[in-house]
Motif scaffolding. Structure first.
Motif, PDB file in Angstrom:
ATOM      1  N   PHE A  50      49.019  -2.406  73.912  1.00  0.00           N
ATOM      2  CA  PHE A  50      49.402  -3.370  74.946  1.00  0.00           C
ATOM      3  C   PHE A  50      50.226  -4.467  74.294  1.00  0.00           C
ATOM      4  CE2 PHE A  50      48.873  -7.211  77.460  1.00  0.00           C
ATOM      5  CZ  PHE A  50      49.179  -6.756  78.728  1.00  0.00           C
ATOM      6  N   ALA A  51      51.470  -4.613  74.748  1.00  0.00           N
ATOM      7  CA  ALA A  51      52.368  -5.654  74.239  1.00  0.00           C
ATOM      8  C   ALA A  51      52.443  -5.642  72.710  1.00  0.00           C
ATOM      9  CB  ALA A  51      51.946  -7.028  74.761  1.00  0.00           C
ATOM     10  N   GLY A  52      52.435  -4.434  72.128  1.00  0.00           N
ATOM     11  CA  GLY A  52      52.579  -4.321  70.683  1.00  0.00           C
ATOM     12  C   GLY A  52      51.274  -4.462  69.918  1.00  0.00           C
ATOM     13  N   TYR A  53      50.161  -4.647  70.634  1.00  0.00           N
ATOM     14  CA  TYR A  53      48.848  -4.795  69.998  1.00  0.00           C
ATOM     15  C   TYR A  53      47.938  -3.638  70.395  1.00  0.00           C
ATOM     16  CZ  TYR A  53      49.851  -9.527  68.493  1.00  0.00           C
ATOM     17  OH  TYR A  53      50.387 -10.621  67.869  1.00  0.00           O
ATOM     18  N   SER A  54      46.999  -3.337  69.530  1.00  0.00           N
ATOM     19  CA  SER A  54      45.909  -2.431  69.865  1.00  0.00           C
ATOM     20  C   SER A  54      44.820  -3.281  70.500  1.00  0.00           C
ATOM     21  CB  SER A  54      45.400  -1.764  68.584  1.00  0.00           C
ATOM     22  OG  SER A  54      44.286  -0.962  68.886  1.00  0.00           O
ATOM     23  N   MET A  55      44.540  -3.024  71.793  1.00  0.00           N
ATOM     24  CA  MET A  55      43.600  -3.877  72.533  1.00  0.00           C
ATOM     25  C   MET A  55      42.560  -3.027  73.247  1.00  0.00           C
ATOM     26  SD  MET A  55      44.750  -6.965  71.985  1.00  0.00           S
ATOM     27  CE  MET A  55      43.876  -7.983  73.179  1.00  0.00           C
ATOM     28  N   PRO A  56      41.359  -3.560  73.469  1.00  0.00           N
ATOM     29  CA  PRO A  56      40.336  -2.800  74.204  1.00  0.00           C
ATOM     30  C   PRO A  56      40.614  -2.845  75.708  1.00  0.00           C
ATOM     31  CG  PRO A  56      39.462  -4.940  73.584  1.00  0.00           C
ATOM     32  CD  PRO A  56      40.857  -4.868  73.007  1.00  0.00           C
ATOM     33  N   VAL A  57      40.807  -1.686  76.335  1.00  0.00           N
ATOM     34  CA  VAL A  57      41.002  -1.676  77.793  1.00  0.00           C
ATOM     35  C   VAL A  57      39.648  -1.760  78.480  1.00  0.00           C
ATOM     36  CG1 VAL A  57      41.074   0.858  78.026  1.00  0.00           C
ATOM     37  CG2 VAL A  57      42.230  -0.575  79.708  1.00  0.00           C
ATOM     38  N   GLN A  58      38.616  -1.247  77.808  1.00  0.00           N
ATOM     39  CA  GLN A  58      37.251  -1.366  78.323  1.00  0.00           C
ATOM     40  C   GLN A  58      36.284  -1.072  77.188  1.00  0.00           C
ATOM     41  OE1 GLN A  58      37.448   2.310  81.062  1.00  0.00           O
ATOM     42  NE2 GLN A  58      35.447   2.484  80.070  1.00  0.00           N
ATOM     43  N   TYR A  59      35.052  -1.432  77.402  1.00  0.00           N
ATOM     44  CA  TYR A  59      33.952  -1.097  76.488  1.00  0.00           C
ATOM     45  C   TYR A  59      33.096  -0.040  77.186  1.00  0.00           C
ATOM     46  CZ  TYR A  59      35.639  -5.255  74.151  1.00  0.00           C
ATOM     47  OH  TYR A  59      36.439  -6.171  73.524  1.00  0.00           O
ATOM     48  N   PRO A  60      32.029   0.438  76.551  1.00  0.00           N
ATOM     49  CA  PRO A  60      31.255   1.520  77.182  1.00  0.00           C
ATOM     50  C   PRO A  60      30.719   1.187  78.576  1.00  0.00           C
ATOM     51  CG  PRO A  60      30.723   1.395  74.858  1.00  0.00           C
ATOM     52  CD  PRO A  60      31.593   0.203  75.158  1.00  0.00           C
ATOM     53  N   ALA A  61      30.484  -0.071  78.895  1.00  0.00           N
ATOM     54  CA  ALA A  61      29.970  -0.417  80.228  1.00  0.00           C
ATOM     55  C   ALA A  61      30.944  -0.015  81.328  1.00  0.00           C
ATOM     56  CB  ALA A  61      29.680  -1.913  80.310  1.00  0.00           C
ATOM     57  N   GLY A  62      32.246  -0.040  81.050  1.00  0.00           N
ATOM     58  CA  GLY A  62      33.251   0.349  82.034  1.00  0.00           C
ATOM     59  C   GLY A  62      33.788  -0.834  82.822  1.00  0.00           C
ATOM     60  N   ILE A  63      34.956  -0.628  83.409  1.00  0.00           N
ATOM     61  CA  ILE A  63      35.690  -1.734  84.043  1.00  0.00           C
ATOM     62  C   ILE A  63      34.921  -2.347  85.213  1.00  0.00           C
ATOM     63  CG2 ILE A  63      37.816  -2.348  85.283  1.00  0.00           C
ATOM     64  CD1 ILE A  63      39.274  -0.228  83.605  1.00  0.00           C
TER      65      ILE A  63
ATOM     66  N   VAL B 202      39.610   2.505  88.674  1.00  0.00           N
ATOM     67  CA  VAL B 202      40.116   1.134  88.701  1.00  0.00           C
ATOM     68  C   VAL B 202      41.473   1.080  87.990  1.00  0.00           C
ATOM     69  CG1 VAL B 202      39.592  -1.263  88.129  1.00  0.00           C
ATOM     70  CG2 VAL B 202      37.738   0.308  88.635  1.00  0.00           C
ATOM     71  N   LYS B 203      41.603   1.894  86.929  1.00  0.00           N
ATOM     72  CA  LYS B 203      42.816   1.851  86.100  1.00  0.00           C
ATOM     73  C   LYS B 203      44.008   2.565  86.709  1.00  0.00           C
ATOM     74  CE  LYS B 203      40.977   3.739  82.428  1.00  0.00           C
ATOM     75  NZ  LYS B 203      40.249   4.026  81.181  1.00  0.00           N
ATOM     76  N   ALA B 204      43.794   3.781  87.248  1.00  0.00           N
ATOM     77  CA  ALA B 204      44.942   4.654  87.511  1.00  0.00           C
ATOM     78  C   ALA B 204      44.638   5.691  88.573  1.00  0.00           C
ATOM     79  CB  ALA B 204      45.321   5.374  86.214  1.00  0.00           C
ATOM     80  N   ALA B 205      45.722   6.247  89.125  1.00  0.00           N
ATOM     81  CA  ALA B 205      45.626   7.346  90.085  1.00  0.00           C
ATOM     82  C   ALA B 205      45.998   8.636  89.380  1.00  0.00           C
ATOM     83  CB  ALA B 205      46.568   7.108  91.246  1.00  0.00           C
ATOM     84  N   SER B 206      45.345   9.728  89.757  1.00  0.00           N
ATOM     85  CA  SER B 206      45.621  11.005  89.125  1.00  0.00           C
ATOM     86  C   SER B 206      45.544  12.115  90.167  1.00  0.00           C
ATOM     87  CB  SER B 206      44.586  11.219  88.021  1.00  0.00           C
ATOM     88  OG  SER B 206      44.882  12.371  87.301  1.00  0.00           O
ATOM     89  N   ASP B 207      46.467  13.064  90.107  1.00  0.00           N
ATOM     90  CA  ASP B 207      46.422  14.218  91.002  1.00  0.00           C
ATOM     91  C   ASP B 207      45.414  15.230  90.489  1.00  0.00           C
ATOM     92  OD1 ASP B 207      48.375  13.592  92.971  1.00  0.00           O
ATOM     93  OD2 ASP B 207      49.956  13.985  91.499  1.00  0.00           O
TER      94      ASP B 207
END
Lengths: 121, 368
Positions: free
Chosen positions: B25-38, A56-61
């Protein structure tokens, strides 16, 4: 099993190498939603980009770890990309290549060397 | 990139405790995801309710006699007509008629407007606004407040347990009330296309309120990854991707932010440039783009016309979990912007078939 710095794994049976991405790679990518694999019969060079994996986040070769000819691609992960997250180092292999030089396999990192490499990241 | 340390939100320790994968992200440390996943987080938000930390965003008050009129000099929306208890989406403009930022403005009554601007732009927006104010109007940045978003069809049931009055709020309604003893500003809005709320909380109460909401059975924490896929499916612009200082609201398909009065008076910064593009017609338009295969087309992918000529560029693209398909938006030449138009997307050197589609990809489910 051998490994590359691009986070591929390789296993060898005779002259046929099976290639996939490591657990570390699938975990870093997150949910895999798309895989593109090389056609059987394609000649690939060591280090050549020949597959794509997208989360979902990114593409990778994904690179061919060794030189040879692709003999099979794993259609199951094209049909169900999420298998890569579930079984990266077993049933979710990417492709198999007939190696030009099977001895080149031994030059790749073993599990201990790959683990040591991961610790440097 | 600079080597400056990242800012932390008031919920930083909670993110780490929840297993959040932290990214800059934008100068902050932010969670991109948690263990459950996007994927799971995205689908959970559409099915039940998700809690997002958006404390990196800028919150500010504009206060004093003439605050709404002063803001109207900088935005194309109707601020004078914004009623107390209501919020509106609008745009900060450059003198060139392009978009400096997009933001939410709420009317708290008594000449007090409450603004929420993008994290990546707050250092530009706030000095810009301050430089254009009359002496009677003051701008105050609320760096001491956290911002949470509770989004999804069950958000109303969850938040009502803590503050029953939120159930009756209309879409884009805005109230100030107490949540677990803390004075909070709550709007019925969000960035997912779902019903839900954004909650501005004094920083020292943020973790307690977040924990209480997360303890409700419907609620799962959601990271920036799913926030992006949710907003893309909802057809909502991300500043820096889909709109920026090179885009005019006419080509961005955002002219709906203007009221009839403002389209009569054309009296905001950059208005002459916006009006000129409206009258001449935009050279390109922001549209929804549906790739026909399974391969996602990411931002900056070149778009070509059926005849192979350059047609534009994808500005946001990825996989839409609720659509179970790739989704994208971008700018195409005006002659190619009609829904149904066939396009090619140049992905890894190969043309992939796609077509122009109406936005959103996933229907909005705002309360009306």
């Amino acid at each position: 099993m051998r490994y590359t710095k691009d986070h591929e794994w390789v296993s060898l049976a005779g002259t046929i190498a099976t290639v996939g991405i490591t657990n570390h790679a699938q975990d870093a990518l997150g949910d895999v939603v798309f895989v593109e694999l090389p056609e059987a019969g394609r000649d690939v060079e060591e280090g050549e980009a020949c597959s794509v994996v997208e989360s979902v986040k990114a593409a990778s070769d994904v690179y061919s770890p060794l030189t040879g000819r692709v003999v099979e691609a794993n259609q199951a992960i094209v049909d169900e990309p999420g298998l890569v997250n579930q079984a990266a180092e077993s049933s979710a292999w990417f492709f198999k290549i007939e190696l030009a030089d099977p001895a080149a396999f031994d030059a790749l990192m073993d599990a201990a060397a790959y683990q040591a490499f991961l610790e440097t990241l | 990139m600079t080597d400056e340390p990242l800012n932390l939100t008031p919920l930083d320790a909670l993110h780490r405790e929840l297993g959040g994968k932290m990214v800059p992200f934008a100068g902050y440390s932010m969670p991109v995801q948690y263990p459950a996943g996007i994927l799971t987080e995205h689908l959970h938000c559409r099915a039940k309710a998700g809690l997002f930390d958006v404390s990196h965003m800028g919150q500010a008050s504009l206060r004093g006699p003439g605050a709404a009129a002063a803001l109207e000099a900088l935005v194309p929306g109707d601020m004078i007509g914004l009623q107390p208890g209501r919020q509106k989406y609008t745009l900060l403009m450059t003198a060139e008629g392009t978009i400096l930022d997009d933001l939410m403005v709420a009317n708290l009554g008594e000449d007090h407007l409450f603004l929420v601007v993008n994290a990546s732009r707050k250092h530009i927006d706030l000095p810009h606004i301050a430089a254009h104010l009359p002496k009677s109007v003051m701008l105050e940045s609320h760096t001491d407040r956290a911002l949470l978003a509770l989004q999804g069809p069950e958000a109303v049931a969850v938040l009502s347990r803590f503050a029953p009055e939120v159930a009756a709020m209309p879409f884009m309604g805005f109230i100030t009330t107490r949540l677990l003893g803390a004075t909070c500003h709550i709007s019925r809005s969000g960035y997912t296309g779902e019903d839900g709320y954004e909650i501005s909380i004094p920083a020292e109460h943020a973790t307690e309120i977040a924990r209480a909401l997360l303890a409700e059975p419907e609620v799962m924490p959601i990271g920036l990854g799913a926030r992006d896929s949710l907003r893309l499916e909802a057809g909502l612009c991300l500043y820096g991707n889909d709109i920026d200082e090179t885009t005019n609201p006419v080509e961005a398909a955002l002219m709906w932010v203007m009221s009839k009065r403002r389209k009569t008076d054309w009296d905001f910064l950059g208005a002459n440039k916006v009006r000129a593009m409206l009258e001449a017609g935009p050279p390109r338009k922001r549209v929804g783009i549906q790739p026909e295969g399974r391969a996602p087309a990411r931002g900056h992918t070149e778009i070509r016309a059926p005849d192979g000529s350059h047609a534009g560029e994808i500005t946001s693209g990825g996989f839409g979990p609720s659509c179970n398909a790739p989704v994208a938006m971008g700018y195409v030449r005006a002659d190619l912007a009609a829904v149904g138009t066939a396009l090619s997307l140049m992905v890894r050197g190969k043309p992939l078939p796609a077509r122009v589609v109406a936005l959103p990809f996933f229907p909005h489910r705002y309360v009306r």
